[in-house]
Design a protein around this motif. Structure first.
Motif, PDB file in Angstrom:
ATOM      1  N   LYS A  42     -15.837  -8.841   2.613  1.00 14.99           N
ATOM      2  CA  LYS A  42     -14.934  -9.223   3.702  1.00 14.99           C
ATOM      3  C   LYS A  42     -15.701  -9.711   4.923  1.00 14.99           C
ATOM      4  CE  LYS A  42     -12.756  -5.234   3.492  1.00 14.99           C
ATOM      5  NZ  LYS A  42     -11.783  -4.136   3.783  1.00 14.99           N
ATOM      6  N   LYS A  43     -16.834  -9.094   5.197  1.00 16.79           N
ATOM      7  CA  LYS A  43     -17.633  -9.505   6.359  1.00 16.79           C
ATOM      8  C   LYS A  43     -18.169 -10.923   6.183  1.00 16.79           C
ATOM      9  CE  LYS A  43     -21.396  -7.916   9.369  1.00 16.79           C
ATOM     10  NZ  LYS A  43     -22.030  -9.240   9.535  1.00 16.79           N
ATOM     11  N   ALA A  44     -18.626 -11.254   4.977  1.00 19.94           N
ATOM     12  CA  ALA A  44     -19.139 -12.602   4.733  1.00 19.94           C
ATOM     13  C   ALA A  44     -18.037 -13.640   4.907  1.00 19.94           C
ATOM     14  CB  ALA A  44     -19.740 -12.695   3.334  1.00 19.94           C
ATOM     15  N   LEU A  48     -12.181 -17.479  -2.840  1.00 23.13           N
ATOM     16  CA  LEU A  48     -12.984 -16.381  -3.369  1.00 23.13           C
ATOM     17  C   LEU A  48     -12.129 -15.146  -3.611  1.00 23.13           C
ATOM     18  CD1 LEU A  48     -16.146 -16.601  -1.074  1.00 23.13           C
ATOM     19  CD2 LEU A  48     -15.719 -17.719  -3.236  1.00 23.13           C
ATOM     20  N   GLY A  49     -12.401 -14.497  -4.751  1.00 27.93           N
ATOM     21  CA  GLY A  49     -11.749 -13.237  -5.067  1.00 27.93           C
ATOM     22  C   GLY A  49     -12.782 -12.152  -5.295  1.00 27.93           C
ATOM     23  N   CYS A  50     -12.310 -10.918  -5.419  1.00 25.20           N
ATOM     24  CA  CYS A  50     -13.211  -9.784  -5.606  1.00 25.20           C
ATOM     25  C   CYS A  50     -12.568  -8.759  -6.532  1.00 25.20           C
ATOM     26  CB  CYS A  50     -13.534  -9.143  -4.258  1.00 25.20           C
ATOM     27  SG  CYS A  50     -14.691  -7.749  -4.337  1.00 25.20           S
ATOM     28  N   ILE A  51     -13.340  -8.313  -7.496  1.00 23.80           N
ATOM     29  CA  ILE A  51     -12.953  -7.149  -8.300  1.00 23.80           C
ATOM     30  C   ILE A  51     -13.830  -6.005  -7.828  1.00 23.80           C
ATOM     31  CG2 ILE A  51     -12.867  -6.141 -10.604  1.00 23.80           C
ATOM     32  CD1 ILE A  51     -12.191  -8.892 -11.682  1.00 23.80           C
ATOM     33  N   THR A  52     -13.223  -5.059  -7.137  1.00 21.73           N
ATOM     34  CA  THR A  52     -13.957  -3.969  -6.524  1.00 21.73           C
ATOM     35  C   THR A  52     -14.170  -2.838  -7.529  1.00 21.73           C
ATOM     36  OG1 THR A  52     -12.086  -2.606  -5.793  1.00 21.73           O
ATOM     37  CG2 THR A  52     -12.684  -4.495  -4.407  1.00 21.73           C
ATOM     38  N   VAL A  61      -9.284 -13.362   3.598  1.00 27.25           N
ATOM     39  CA  VAL A  61      -9.184 -12.670   2.322  1.00 27.25           C
ATOM     40  C   VAL A  61      -7.777 -12.878   1.766  1.00 27.25           C
ATOM     41  CG1 VAL A  61      -9.262 -10.433   1.164  1.00 27.25           C
ATOM     42  CG2 VAL A  61     -10.854 -10.932   3.033  1.00 27.25           C
ATOM     43  N   ASN A  62      -7.705 -13.397   0.557  1.00 27.24           N
ATOM     44  CA  ASN A  62      -6.418 -13.563  -0.112  1.00 27.24           C
ATOM     45  C   ASN A  62      -6.144 -12.299  -0.928  1.00 27.24           C
ATOM     46  OD1 ASN A  62      -4.259 -14.194  -1.795  1.00 27.24           O
ATOM     47  ND2 ASN A  62      -4.897 -16.334  -2.072  1.00 27.24           N
ATOM     48  N   PRO A  63      -5.161 -11.476  -0.539  1.00 26.84           N
ATOM     49  CA  PRO A  63      -4.920 -10.212  -1.252  1.00 26.84           C
ATOM     50  C   PRO A  63      -4.537 -10.405  -2.710  1.00 26.84           C
ATOM     51  CG  PRO A  63      -3.154 -10.684   0.318  1.00 26.84           C
ATOM     52  CD  PRO A  63      -4.229 -11.671   0.588  1.00 26.84           C
ATOM     53  N   ASP A  64      -4.025 -11.581  -3.057  1.00 23.92           N
ATOM     54  CA  ASP A  64      -3.673 -11.838  -4.459  1.00 23.92           C
ATOM     55  C   ASP A  64      -4.906 -11.961  -5.348  1.00 23.92           C
ATOM     56  OD1 ASP A  64      -0.978 -11.795  -3.948  1.00 23.92           O
ATOM     57  OD2 ASP A  64      -0.794 -13.975  -3.689  1.00 23.92           O
ATOM     58  N   TRP A  65      -6.053 -12.172  -4.719  1.00 24.82           N
ATOM     59  CA  TRP A  65      -7.294 -12.342  -5.488  1.00 24.82           C
ATOM     60  C   TRP A  65      -8.201 -11.110  -5.400  1.00 24.82           C
ATOM     61  CZ3 TRP A  65      -8.122 -17.912  -3.229  1.00 24.82           C
ATOM     62  CH2 TRP A  65      -7.280 -18.800  -3.919  1.00 24.82           C
TER      63      TRP A  65
END
Length: 334
Positions: A200-202, A180-184, A210-214
Motif C-alpha cells: 500500500k505504501k508503494a 496492481l493486486g495483492c494476495i496477502t 488500492v483497488n479492494p476488488d484486487w
C-alpha cells in the motif's frame, strides 16, 4: 562402557592421573599421557557429556521449535541454524509444534530436561499467545524468529517485511504496471500485515490507489494462493500484475492461472516473496523477494550466544534487509 577406572587399570596409572590427562587439568608426562590415551582408545572410552555439562553448567546444545508446514522456508532457515551450530561446536535439538500450544509447552519441558543452553522459536502460528511456560524459566535465553507480538521478553530476528513488500510493488510499478493486486498472507500475522503495508505504501508513493476488488487474503500455503486466484477471477477483471506475499502461494496462483488459460507473464505478471530454492526451477522461474534465510538462522544462533555472554543486556530486534530477485514472471508494459 569403559570408565576412567578401567583406563587406569589398563594403563597402570591412578584414576586421578587419567582424569588429568583426559581433562587436561594438570601436567602429565608425555610418556604417561600416551599410555592413557592409547588405553582410552583401545577400550573405546568416550567422556561423559552429561558429567561435563553438570560440571560446567553448559551442554553446548540449543533447542529449536518450529511450526510444521509444507512451506520449505522453514526447512531452509533450520538448515542455516544447524550449520552455524555445527560450525561453533553446538548441537541442535529440533521439535515440531504443529501449531499446538500444548505441544509447544511439552516440547519446552522436554528440552529443559535435556538442559539446553537456549531456545530458538519459529512458531508464527502461535503469534500473540501467552506462553506462561517461560515464566518458570526466566533465565533461559530465548530468540524468536519471523514472529510478531510476544508476551515474554526475548531477542527477535526477522526480515524487514515492510521494506520487502515495498520493493516488490515498486518493481511492478517500474515495469509499467498500473493495475496492481495483492494476495496477502493471513492478516492476523505480523509479517503478512507488514508486507501488505509495504504494498500500500508503494502505491501511495506513486499516487496510485488500492483497488479492494484486487485484494485477497491467503494462508501462506499453495492452496491459499490457488483459491485466492479463483476468487479474484470470479470477480471478472484481473489486474495486470499481482504481488503474492510468499512463494508458496505464488506457486498456487501460477497453477490456477495456467488451468484458466492465463499466461504468465504475458497476461498476468507475478512477484512472490521468500526466494525459496525451488522458485528458480519453476516454469517460468519466479521473480521474488529474497529473504536471507541462512543469515536469519546464523543471526538467531549468534543472538543466543550473545545472550549467554551478557544475560542482562537489553533485548534486541535484528532486522535483515530483503532484496529483489528478478526472473521470468514479470513482464514490462511498454
Amino acid at each position: 562402557m569403559a570408565t576412567m577406572k578401567d583406563i587406569a587399570k589398563h594403563a597402570g596409572v591412578s584414576t586421578s592421573t587419567v582424569s588429568h590427562v583426559i581433562n587436561n587439568s594438570r601436567y602429565v608426562s608425555e610418556e604417561i599421557s600416551k599410555r592413557v590415551n592409547n588405553a582410552a582408545k583401545e577400550l573405546n572410552y568416550f567422556p561423559s557429556a552429561l558429567a561435563r555439562s553438570l560440571k560446567l553448567n553448559r551442554t553446548n546444545t540449543f533447542g529449536m521449535l518450529v511450526t510444521n508446514s509444507t512451506n520449505p522456508f522453514f526447512g531452509e532457515v533450520v538448515k542455516g541454524v544447524e550449520r552455524h551450530c555445527y560450525q561453533l561446536g553446538y548441537n541442535l535439538i529440533l521439535c515440531n509444534t504443529e501449531g499446538d500450544h500444548a505441544r509447544m509447552r511439552d516440547s519446552i519441558e522436554t528440552l529443559m530436561q535435556k538442559r539446553v543452553d537456549g531456545l530458538i522459536l519459529m512458531c508464527p502460528s502461535l503469534e500473540g499467545e501467552n506462553l506462561e511456560v517461560f515464566d518458570r524459566y526466566p533465565s533461559l535465553p530465548v530468540v524468536v524468529m519471523d514472529w510478531g507480538h510476544i508476551s515474554f521478553e526475548a531477542d527477535k530476528i526477522q526480515d524487514n517485511s515492510l521494506q520487502g513488500g515495498y520493493i516488490a510493488t515498486q518493481h511492478l510499478i517500474d515495469k509499467g504496471h498500473q493495475d496492481l493486486g495483492c494476495i496477502t498472507g493471513p492478516l492476523i500475522k505480523y509479517q503478512a500485515q507488514k508486507r501488505f503495508e509495504g504494498f500500500k505504501k508503494a502505491l501511495n508513493d506513486a499516487n496510485m490507489t488500492v483497488n479492494p476488488d484486487w485484494i485477497e487474503e491467503g494462508n501462506f500455503e499453495c492452496e491459499g494462493g490457488y483459491d485466492a486466484f479463483y476468487r479474484l477471477l470470479a470477480k471478472g477483471n484481473l489486474p495486470s500484475a499481482l504481488f503474492v506475499c510468499n512463494d508458496m502461494m505464488a506457486m498456487g496462483v501460477i497453477n490456477a492461472a495456467t488451468e484458466s488459460g492465463i499466461r504468465i507473464p504475458q497476461d498476468l505478471s507475478i512477484i512472490g516473496y521468500d526466494d525459496l530454492q525451488i522458485s528458480r526451477f519453476m516454469a517460468p522461474a519466479l521473480t521474488t523477494i529474497h529473504q536471507p534465510k541462512f543469515r536469519l538462522g546464523k543471526a538467531a544462533v549468534d543472538a543466543l550466544l550473545n545472550r549467554l555472554k551478557g544475560p542482562d543486556t537489553e533485548y534486541e530486534i535484528v532486522e535483515l534487509e530483503p532484496k529483489l530477485t528478478e526472473r521470468q514472471t514479470v513482464s514490462a508494459i511498454i
